[in-house]
Design an enzyme around this catalytic site. Structure first.
Site, short mmCIF file in Angstrom:
data_model
loop_
_atom_site.label_atom_id
_atom_site.label_comp_id
_atom_site.label_asym_id
_atom_site.label_seq_id
_atom_site.Cartn_x
_atom_site.Cartn_y
_atom_site.Cartn_z
N GLY A 197 -10.10 -33.38 -45.08
CA GLY A 197 -10.62 -34.18 -46.18
C GLY A 197 -10.78 -35.64 -45.76
O GLY A 197 -11.09 -35.95 -44.60
N SER A 198 -10.52 -36.54 -46.68
CA SER A 198 -10.81 -37.96 -46.44
C SER A 198 -9.88 -38.63 -45.44
O SER A 198 -10.16 -39.76 -45.03
CB SER A 198 -10.76 -38.72 -47.77
OG SER A 198 -11.82 -38.31 -48.59
N THR A 199 -8.78 -37.98 -45.04
CA THR A 199 -7.96 -38.59 -43.98
C THR A 199 -8.76 -38.69 -42.69
O THR A 199 -8.48 -39.56 -41.85
CB THR A 199 -6.67 -37.80 -43.72
OG1 THR A 199 -7.00 -36.45 -43.40
CG2 THR A 199 -5.76 -37.82 -44.95
N LYS A 232 -11.66 -39.80 -42.42
CA LYS A 232 -12.45 -41.04 -42.42
C LYS A 232 -11.85 -42.08 -41.48
O LYS A 232 -12.56 -42.97 -41.01
CB LYS A 232 -12.52 -41.59 -43.85
CG LYS A 232 -13.39 -40.74 -44.78
CD LYS A 232 -13.27 -41.18 -46.24
CE LYS A 232 -14.11 -40.28 -47.14
NZ LYS A 232 -13.86 -40.53 -48.58
#
Length: 483
Positions: free
Chosen positions: A216-218, A220
Site C-alpha cells: 500500500g502507501s508505505t 510511496k
C-alpha cells in the site's frame, strides 16, 4: 604384467584420492550445511546424544534442554510462545525450524568452531555440550510488540537503525513449540497436523516469510526516494491536482483515499502528497519515473535480495515488464508489489540512518560451554540506497505525516516520530491490509518499526493503517524510548 599392475595401482590411487577428497568435503566443508538441513534425520538423532545449547534473550535462557528418563536423554523446553516464530522448534518427529535449524551446528556442538571441544570430548569419552546462542531481541520490546498486536493476525518488526540489530520480531497467530518437541510420536504428529492444517498458518513467520503483502502507501517512501535520487525532482516538485486519474491505456479511473483532490490547489507538491498520502500524484510520478528507476531504488533497499538473518528471508518483489497502467498502480504499492514486514522496516531504517542500510541481524553472540566466544557478528552495511540529503527530506515529510498528515495516531507527546501509513487493497470485497512504518526519535533514531495487520484488523474495509497499525507502532516505540 607389471604394466597392468601399475595401471590397477594408479586407478586405485585415483579412486582413493577421490574418496578422500569427497569425505573431507562432507566432513569439513559441508558439515554445517548438512546439520542445518531439516531433512537430515540422522543429524537430529545425533544431537540427542548431547545436551543441546540454550537460546537466550536479554541474558536469560528462553529455550533449554532438560534431562529426561528416556532413550533420548534430553528434551527441549520452550519458555514462551512470544519467541516461537523466531526460535522455531527442534523436534524428533517434525524436524527443525527457525534459529533451532539455522544454528543447529552450534547448538548441537558440531560446528567446525567447536573442533577442539569435540576432540577433548572424544578423549574424555564424554559427549560435547552445545553452544549457547544469544539473540539480539530485547525481552521488553518483544513483549510490548506482542501485547500491542493483541489478537490480530499480522507481524511487528523493530530494528536498531545504526546497527541492524533486530530488537523485536512478532508474528501472529503462532504455535507452542513444546507440543512439537516431545518424544511421543502420536501427540507430536497430531500437533503438527493441526498446525499444518490451520488456514491461518501459525507455523509461518509472517515477519520474514509466507505469501508477503501488498505494501500500500508505505511503498510511496521508495517511490519518493527514487524521485529525489534521480535529481529531477525535489520535495516541492508539483503535479496536476486531479480528483480522478485514468490509468494510461485503460478506461479505469483511480481516486485518492479522500475521494477528492489532494488539497485545494490546482497543483500539489510531492511533499504534500506524501504527508497526506495521496494516490494520484504518486501514480503520475511512477509513470514519469519509469519502472527501471523505481526497481533500482527498491533493490538498493533490499527488494529481490537473498538475505539471511540468519534464517532465510523471502525476497520482496517489485514486478517486471509492467504496462504503464500497472506501473501507475505500483506508485502507491498496489498491483504485484509484495513485501515482508522486515523489508518495510529496512526502508524506514535506511532513512533513519541517513541513507545507509545496515544488514538486519538476530544473532548477538555464540558462546561455547567452556565460555569461549565462537561467533559475534559485527554490524555490516548492506547498501547505501540514498544520499543523506534525500534521507533528510524524507524524514521531514514523515514527521509532518505523523504531526499533521495521514499518520497522526503514531504521535508521541514531546517526541518527533517519523512515519508512513498504508491501507492496501487486496480485491473488490477483500479486507484491507493495514500498515505503519517509521522511526523515532526523528532527530536521533533509536528504533525503526514496521507493523502489518491482516484482514483489516477485524473490520474488513472499514479499517485504516492510521486507525489500527499506527497505534501498535507507537506502543513499540514507547517501549524502546522507556528503556
Amino acid at each position: 604384467m607389471n604394466r597392468q599392475v601399475r595401471r590397477v595401482g594408479l586407478a586405485l590411487t585415483v579412486m582413493f584420492l577421490a574418496l578422500f577428497a569427497m569425505a573431507s568435503s562432507i566432513q569439513v566443508l559441508r558439515s554445517a550445511d548438512l546439520y542445518k538441513d531439516s531433512r537430515n534425520v540422522r543429524a537430529s538423532y545425533e544431537t540427542y546424544k548431547t545436551q543441546r545449547g540454550s537460546i537466550l534473550v536479554g541474558g536469560t535462557s528462553v529455550v533449554e534442554s532438560v534431562p529426561v528418563n528416556d532413550a533420548y536423554r534430553f528434551n527441549r523446553e520452550y519458555e514462551s510462545v512470544l519467541y516461537s516464530p523466531v526460535i522455531g522448534y527442534f523436534s524428533l518427529f517434525s524436524g527443525t525450524d527457525g534459529i533451532e535449524r539455522v544454528m543447529n551446528s552450534y547448538l548441537s556442538g558440531q560446528s567446525s568452531a567447536q573442533f577442539f571441544e569435540q576432540i577433548n570430548a572424544l578423549l574424555d569419552g564424554k559427549p560435547v555440550t552445545g553452544a549457547a546462542v544469544e539473540l539480539t531481541l530485547d525481552p521488553d520490546i518483544q513483549r510490548a510488540a506482542w501485547d500491542a498486536l493483541g489478537d490480530r493476525k499480522g507481524a511487528v518488526v523493530a530494528i536498531e537503525p545504526s546497527t541492524g540489530r533486530i530488537l523485536a520480531m512478532v508474528s501472529k497467530p503462532t504455535f507452542d513449540a513444546n507440543l512439537l518437541a516431545g518424544h511421543l510420536y502420536g501427540p507430536v504428529t497430531d500437533a503438527l497436523k493441526t498446525y499444518s492444517a490451520d488456514e491461518d498458518q501459525p507455523l509461518v513467520n509472517r515477519a520474514i516469510a509466507g505469501d508477503l503483502y501488498h505494501p500500500g502507501s508505505t511503498f510511496k517512501l521508495v517511490v519518493a526516494a527514487a524521485a529525489l535520487e534521480s535529481g529531477s525532482y525535489t520535495a516541492t516538485s508539483t503535479f496536476e491536482n486531479l480528483d480522478t486519474y485514468r490509468l494510461p491505456g485503460t478506461n479505469t479511473f483511480i481516486k485518492n483515499s479522500s475521494g477528492s483532490t489532494c488539497g485545494t490547489g490546482e497543483t500539489v507538491t510531492l511533499e504534500y502528497a506524501l504527508i497526506r498520502s495521496c494516490n494520484i500524484p504518486f501514480a503520475m510520478l511512477a509513470v514519469e519515473l519509469g519502472q527501471e528507476r523505481i526497481r533500482v531504488q527498491a533493490e538498493l533497499m533490499g527488494f529481490g535480495q537473498e538475505l539471511e538473518i540468519p534464517m532465510d528471508v523471502t525476497p520482496s518483489i517489485y514486478p517486471i515488464e509492467l504496462e504503464d497502467s500497472q506501473l501507475a498502480l505500483t506508485g502507491f504499492g498496489q498491483f504485484d508489489v509484495r513485501v515482508s514486514p522486515l523489508q518495510m522496516a529496512m526502508v524506514s531504517s535506511a532513512i533513519a540512518n541517513q541513507g545507509v542500510l545496515m544488514k538486519p541481524q538476530l544473532i548477538d553472540l555464540v558462546v561455547a560451554s567452556n565460555l569461549n566466544v565462537l561467533s559475534q557478528p559485527e554490524p555490516t552495511v548492506l547498501s547505501a540506497p540514498m544520499s543523506r540529503l534525500t534521507a533528510g527530506y524524507l524524514t521531514r515529510m514523515m514527521v509532518d505525516s505523523v504531526e499533521v498528515g495521514a499518520a497522526t495516531r503514531a504521535g508521541i507527546s514531546s517526541i518527533a516520530v517519523a512515519g508512513k501509513t498504508g491501507t492496501a487493497e487486496n480485491g473488490p470485497t477483500d479486507p484491507y491490509t493495514l500498515w505503519f512504518t517509521g522511526f523515532a526519535p526523528a532527530e536521533a533514531p533509536e528504533v525503526a518499526v514496521a507493523v502489518v495487520v491482516e484482514d483489516g484488523g477485524g473490520i474488513g474495509q472499514n479499517g485504516t493503517g492510521n486507525q489500527i497499525a499506527a497505534p501498535i507502532a507507537r506502543m513499540v516505540i514507547e517501549a524502546v524510548l522507556a528503556k
